[in-house]
Design a protein around this motif. Sequence first.
Motif, PDB file in Angstrom:
ATOM      1  N   LEU C 238       0.818  -1.212   0.000  1.00 20.69           N
ATOM      2  CA  LEU C 238       0.000   0.000   0.000  1.00 20.69           C
ATOM      3  C   LEU C 238       0.851   1.262   0.000  1.00 20.69           C
ATOM      4  CD1 LEU C 238      -2.764  -0.859   2.632  1.00 20.69           C
ATOM      5  CD2 LEU C 238      -2.904  -0.963   0.161  1.00 20.69           C
TER       6      LEU C 238
ATOM      7  N   ILE E 263      -8.865  -2.647  -3.777  1.00 21.52           N
ATOM      8  CA  ILE E 263      -7.892  -1.873  -4.536  1.00 21.52           C
ATOM      9  C   ILE E 263      -7.587  -2.565  -5.856  1.00 21.52           C
ATOM     10  CG2 ILE E 263      -5.512  -1.077  -4.558  1.00 21.52           C
ATOM     11  CD1 ILE E 263      -5.799  -0.835  -1.478  1.00 21.52           C
ATOM     12  N   ASN E 266     -10.756  -2.626  -8.061  1.00 23.27           N
ATOM     13  CA  ASN E 266     -11.451  -1.363  -8.249  1.00 23.27           C
ATOM     14  C   ASN E 266     -12.860  -1.401  -7.686  1.00 23.27           C
ATOM     15  OD1 ASN E 266      -9.892   0.602  -9.298  1.00 23.27           O
ATOM     16  ND2 ASN E 266     -11.166   0.858 -11.105  1.00 23.27           N
ATOM     17  N   MET E 272     -11.037   0.688  -0.732  1.00 27.02           N
ATOM     18  CA  MET E 272     -10.470   1.498  -1.791  1.00 27.02           C
ATOM     19  C   MET E 272     -10.454   2.964  -1.368  1.00 27.02           C
ATOM     20  SD  MET E 272     -10.713   1.109  -5.582  1.00 27.02           S
ATOM     21  CE  MET E 272     -11.023   2.333  -6.794  1.00 27.02           C
ATOM     22  N   TYR E 275      -7.685   3.528   0.965  1.00 30.41           N
ATOM     23  CA  TYR E 275      -6.410   3.588   0.260  1.00 30.41           C
ATOM     24  C   TYR E 275      -6.230   4.961  -0.382  1.00 30.41           C
ATOM     25  CZ  TYR E 275      -2.854   2.392  -3.230  1.00 30.41           C
ATOM     26  OH  TYR E 275      -1.726   2.353  -4.000  1.00 30.41           O
ATOM     27  N   GLU E 276      -7.264   5.400  -1.067  1.00 31.20           N
ATOM     28  CA  GLU E 276      -7.148   6.705  -1.719  1.00 31.20           C
ATOM     29  C   GLU E 276      -6.974   7.805  -0.692  1.00 31.20           C
ATOM     30  OE1 GLU E 276     -10.489   6.986  -4.289  1.00 31.20           O
ATOM     31  OE2 GLU E 276      -9.590   5.616  -5.759  1.00 31.20           O
TER      32      GLU E 276
END
Lengths: 511, 365, 309, 336, 316
Positions: C238, E263, E266, E272, E275-276
């Motif tokens: 990550l 992730i 998608n 996700m 993570y973003e």
Amino acid sequence: SGSSALAAESTIVVAVESDFGRMDPHASGTWNTFKVLRHIFEGFVEEDLTKGGSAVPEVVPALAESWEISDDRKTYTFHLRQGVKFHDGTPWNADAAKFNLDRMTNESFEFFQPISKGMMGWVWQDLNSYEVVDEYTFRINLKQPNSEFIRRLTAGGSGSPRMMSPAAVKQYGNDGIEQHPLGTGPFKFVERVVGEKLVIAKNEDYWNEARKPKVDRIILRGIPEVATRELALISGEVDFIGTPSPDSIEHLKEQGMKIVTAPSPTMYVLWVNLKDPVLGNVKVRQAICMAIDRDNMAKYQRKGFAQPAYGILNFGGPGYDPAFRDCEYNPEAAKKLLAEAGYPDGFSTRMDWTFGAGSDVNTKGDAEWLQRDFEKIGIKASIEMFDNNTYWDMMTAGIREGTGFMSVSWGESTFAWLDQVLASTAQPPSCCNSGYYNNPNVDALLSAARAAGSEEEMTAKLREVQKIIADDMSFIAYYTADSVYATRPEIEGFVLAPQHWIDLTGVSKKP
Amino acid sequence: MAAAQAPQAPEGGAAHHQAIGQAGRAAARASMAAPILSVQNLKTWFYAAAGVVRAVDGVSFEVRENDILAIVGESGSGKTVTALSILKLVPTPPGRYVGGHVFVDGEDVLSQDATALEAVRGAKVGMIFQNPRGSLDPSFTIGSQLVETIRRHDPVANRTDALRRAATALLEVGFDNIEHVLESYPHQLSGGMCQRVGLAIALACRPRILIADEPTTALDVGVQAKILLLLKRKNQDLNLPIIVITHDFGVVRAIATRVAVMYAGLIQEEGLVDAILEAPQHPYTAALIQSVPDPDTDVAGFSAIPGEAPDPIAVPDGCRFASRCERVHARCRIELPPLHEVADGRQVRCHLYDPTKGNGSCPET
Amino acid sequence: MVDGPVTGKVASSRRRARRRTNLYFVWHGVGSDPVARGAAFLILVLLLCAILAPVIAPFDPNAAHNALRLQPPGTPGHPLGVDHQGRDILSRLLHGSGMTLLAGVLPVVLGAVISIPLGLVGAWYPRLGEIVMRLMDIVFAFPMALLAIMLAAFMGPGLLNMILALVVTLVPYNTRVVYAAATQERQLAYIEAARAAATPDLKILFVEMLPNVAAASVVYSCTIIGAVVITAAGLSFLGLGVQPPIAEWGIMTSEGRSYLVNAPHISALPGIAITVLVLAFNLVGDALRDSLDPQTRLRLVRHRPHLFG
Amino acid sequence: MSGNLIEVRGLKKSFQVTRGAILRRVVGVTTAVDNVDLDIKEGEILGCVGGSGSGKSTLGRLILRLIEADEGRINFAGRELTGLSFKQMCPLRREMQIVFQDPLHSLNPRRTVAENVERPLLNFGVPRAEARGRMAELLTMVGLDPTQSHKYPHEYSGGQCQRIAIARALALRPRFLFLDEPVSSLDVSIQAQILKLLLDLQQRLKLTFLFVSHDLKIVRQIAHRTVVMYRGRLLELGDSDAVYRSPMHPFTKNFLGTVLHVRKGGRWELAAQRAEDLEDLNRQSATHAAPQAGCVYAGACAERFLPCASERPPLFRATDDRWVACHLYRPPQAAQ
Amino acid sequence: MSILRFVLARFGAIIPVLIGVTLVVFLSLQLVPGDIALTLLGRFANAEQLETLRRHLGLDQPLLVQYADWFMRLVQGDLGDSLAQKIPVALILIPKVANSLILMAGSLILVIAFGFGLSVLAAANFRGPADRVIVFVSLILASLPVFWLGLVLLYVFGVKWKLFPISGMYDMIDPGGLGQLLHHIVIPAVTTAASSIAIVTRVTRSRLIDVLHQPYILACTARGLSRRRVVLRHGVRNSLATFANIGGLQIGYLFGGVIFSEIIFNWPGIGMQLYESILQRDAPMIQGCVLAVAVVFVLGNLISDVIVHALDTTRR
Ligand SMILES: Nc1ncnc2c1ncn2[C@@H]1O[C@H](COP(=O)(O)OP(=O)(O)OP(=O)(O)O)[C@@H](O)[C@H]1O
Ligand SMILES: Nc1ncnc2c1ncn2[C@@H]1O[C@H](COP(=O)(O)OP(=O)(O)OP(=O)(O)O)[C@@H](O)[C@H]1O
Ligand SMILES: [Mg+2]
Ligand SMILES: [Mg+2]
């Protein structure tokens, strides 16, 4: 390809390289977002992206049907296009134009967008005043002549002077407008699910028959992972992707995909933190410039879809000189220079980097390449990666302490970006002179270039700027990349202009 | 298991007994007093990582109607394994039925397949265990466990029938609040009650014989007496032969008619309870009875058997008790003594009672 | 009175015995199981690789062979191929093994070191223990990976921060194990015997109980090392863990993602390496658990499975 | 007759069953030892019998001050134990030791036998070398081979472990040994060995034992005097012989009735039948808390009469050496 | 204790835990090196804005007061605004949580089905070939890093065989419909579930083996019950509680896996988003995601506790 009513409409799915930023054009800071925004919002004028080739796109009328420039080149009178309505039905007129200018420039205006000041300082830097002449006439007065003013009105990416529905702004407020972007463009905003998709639909009432969309709906999504993007294209989940990996292009062609490429003004430049105690030394910066093996970088990192770049003037922009060299690749000499500067054993620094957006490919790889090149002359650079939107926020805030470089792909068909990057007025938090470069000569020259009466004069001034920057070595370019798009074989009518953004009005899908 | 199916050439010291057993069986089948259970030269070994455990190494006995046979022995002497072998319940692996036969009502259990076995287990041979609560499934009510067993062996019975029979079964083991017990989970009952429930389940299918593996060891003394009493009554009322496994001579004395003393996987002495308790012949039996404290004599002090039972993996060649025996002699360490019939129905596995050498004397000293 | 020589003999045999305490059961459990032995051997080999990487790796892990970018395994001179930066994958794997091992093992070790006294003291003073365990409950309200991700995200990327985040995440789990073991151990008669012999509390805790309880912690640690290796690699995947250009298997897997279409080996190889390493740890962990777990250990020695009630 | 080594007066201990950590609630109270007066004479073996949960172990632990009493006093060799701090208790700990039922778990599994046995010595500052010598001596005394002392407890059998535990208990040369069912987990033949050893040691070292067991046969054999416990209370106390031959308290009678004799049968069947009749009563009273007033055995007693339910009989002297807590034997003058 | 009382009691017990969770999430911001106001406001902030925010957050106040303020806002559903999107965090989170729950549900179904089926199969054939194979496979599954497994499945099923879509929850054109969802969910769910299947199989198998060695199982066999019935009725019933327990714990492990599979595939869920948000250094958003997951996790565990309780007859 389904049987429902929706499917009867033509829909194409476009995957771009990252999710979109803010939908407020006055505050939106990424090129990717502008790829959408320029289809929803329009300004007085616009670049014509419906033609390909490598020539700088032509400026064409949009919400202004025509305009006049006074003899002192300070007063611009726009004759607004009549009968145009915003997507919410609000009529487009001079009041609407004033509302938008207020929003961008008038700090005491109720709906002033504070971010736009920094974002668009470069558009309005010569602005003196503006007025409503009559319902369809709007006048802008400049403090001094600006040879690029009209072209700058077309620009986008880091803020763009496009027109939003005043009624919508009033209704939803400056923040609420994010979910209700209402402009006059060929496409209307339908919905947005953050991180998932953005849907725009054909504006049936669009004023410009020639640019009426050929498809009913476009679904755009940000797929940051290039491999996922490519796989989605191959599998048919999406019809159109931006920037496949240069390494995959052969493979995509084998799969029957169409590859569309064009040169673009996208130049990769290192911002140097001039406040850094080590990098404040010009010899160090020169050494760094000499350490970069640009030829091989373009050749390997981009598989040839890039050309080495030297100096601050970019391909596709005014004054570009392909022969210019600010330094030559020479690690040995670089090492010597470092020693002269007092760092015979090199030093350690950090590079803040972004995963990229737009046409950026494997920027992390670039960082590692540079890391290796720097290592060869003894500089140990660590890398820290950031999401692109965040990265821009960081640029605007100025390079943080401890970081030696940031890198951005930039370069436009105007030299406006130099105003945002080089001018001392663009120092953080206004805009993007993130390394705190401050040279009055450059400021003066840029201003002179703006005010120049002829193209030659402008070019001369800009080249002078380029020379100064090369001497100061405050910005170090390394390559210019082509834009590359890949589409499914059914997609037709896509024309790629040498610009960062694209025009989707002409695109259609073979059933 | 191949070894169990094909009648095998008898091995070692048990040869002579095997012959007797086979002859006896033929005769017994004809007669009225045919044994309900006959175990012949049973050998159940465990193939553990550390070696072969000869847990049961040639055990033979018979149980007839009305018998209460007690099997006594120290921990690890193979009592439980013997009991489990009767129903072919020893986990294989690591266990293996190396030899011998178990006849229940004339059927050879060890040679039967899984389906046939299910018809023997519970229906012909009932079994209760040392850990009364542990042998009831904690997740089901007493009623459902009873019903399940009853219906398993009487597929025609519907639920109501079975439930009625379950209630009767509980009644028979002395419960009066039947409804309550039927609805209870095992953990809601006391240990004694659980043992009675176990007995009810075992008896519900009217088995021909009951095996009780240390039925009272885990219980309080008072409760222990109660369970033994119940067993004794069932034995008398139902003509039900019972095998009681225990290490407590008190239990033997209390209910058994006959007793078999096991040591290191072998029966050392077998006979009527009174006879053996009064006059034990095998030195081990004698020493074992001696070491039980006797509250009725005033003699303070204890007579203990020195040493410990042999490692089951490396059992000695000769008599397994030789190392702890006071009357040991040279032959004991070399040759495993066979079971000598010393009186009617009384057998002793000791060279001292070799009929060829004269009973009770020490031949080589 | 016993004469001198006997005492001497006792002493010398005791010295021998003490050496056996540490290794005997481990050896008995791990050493006698061929699979576990193989796995332990593999871990040793990887450790060796990590140490000797600079010597045995054919190339500098960061040296770019640009002309060979994306070449698949089997390329002459690059048996495992070349990555998207033109770097030799074998060399990177070898160099990465150390980082991967470090990121997986160090947090577990530190976690155990912190947890053992915490759990012991908690079990000895039940009131305090209850409070400590209730505080730990809060941590259990976060999925393990999530907590590590959050902490690493807030502290910022980097090896040290990642290890710190993992330690914080692991301590409650390990403490719970120690606490449970110690609470159980506390009930045993030998503790009461120690008290009857006037042993001070601290001595009971750290002299009598520690070795018994530590075994539980060690066993637990061994069984989770695999999971921690994966978590650490995941954090790097990550971008929260080890930073480039340091070769680390999680990052390598992550980087290869962009080249999945035409060069799947870039992701595949480090992924396989992680799997094999984790598998080895899991196998050894299982064998260790079986050999150090008092229950099994008793069984091992007494050859008497506890089958019948 | 020698004097009392231990005198216990009014000893009481109840356990609270609690729930919750920070907000503790008491959901139940078990009175494990209830108002016990007891003398243990120097050099005697006092047997203690009673059903499971009657408080035998708790009584022993209280005397050794391994747990704190709620009320009451304990006097050991003329010294008051109640209220002594850890430090003050230390020297006394040398004189009183404990042997447990479960031999394996009473030894630290990760310490060698030698270390296990030496531990108490080291606690009292005996130098290591000397402790080692003592250890060897002790092991020899309990019949083990000291050269094998580097082994771990689990490498020994149950009987041997119990010998080790005894050796450890004797390490400090105590005067008093609390034996908490020391043989009940052992095989008969091993039991006899251990009992023999204990008796032998007791005589040789002039020890005083409190010997807990629920096997009356053993207590009868080994103990000089026997005390019978039920629900935390002493019901009967007297010479082992006397208690065994002519039990007075109905509980003792019942309890004795259940003993399975090896040499003659019969008696137990009667008791079993009687017990059966009383089982429901028993269960009922077991689920309720012990009666506030009245005899603790009243609920299960076949011979109960009026006062049993209302008044708790104290342990009083019935004859010279016999003490019993039962209204049946209360001399009229003592009944107020 | 009746189920209802148990549920209420457990609810009572998780409230302090949840408050503790908010405290941890709140305090985690203190870990960020540098100025919290700057972190919260993003790098645009000018001095004046920072000052306003500092006052607003009471950063000059003691930490506890700050927490109380933050907590009160939280209770009202105000998690702050996302730095990157300038939209209230809660608004972004709700659809993401829903999407993640869909993926979780898919994975959980796989975990339950396979974990249970495999463990019964293995335990019933203890030390037999089926058992050996299952043990081996679950060992491998437990050792696969989820992010790598995702890539492998993506490559094999998405790229090589083109059997499944590899991105998102629905088709991009004409999205919606259960069919599409099911088609899309398969590989992400398998990816997420793999190691949990292994864990559940291992634990349940060994519990079942344990149960099958219990005396009551022997007793059942001795009563003549068939092996099938013994295993499937008595064995399974007695290992159900363990199964429910470990299954409940998987909710947490699954969340760990969901982050990665989202992730990779998608999947527009909370993983996700997390993570973003991490890449965007979007602190309020990270806090929101973590909080949402923790709450879901705690509630999931509550449900599994209730099931375990309901299954455990000895506690009734
Ligand atoms: N599953 C098994 N694996 C290996 N050995 C076993 C197994 N079951 C029993 N044994 C061995 O078989 C021998 C006899 O055991 P068994 O349980 O029959 O003894 P027992 O006489 O019933 O003793 P106890 O009085 O303790 O119940 C023991 O030595 C034991 O170690
Ligand atoms: N630490 C404790 N906490 C709560 N209750 C306890 C504790 N120790 C003992 N008790 C309770 O006190 C009562 C007496 O227990 P104790 O162990 O003294 O009985 P016992 O006579 O030794 O029984 P057994 O013969 O089973 O060993 C029992 O009801 C028991 O449940
Ligand atoms: Mg047995
Ligand atoms: Mg006790």
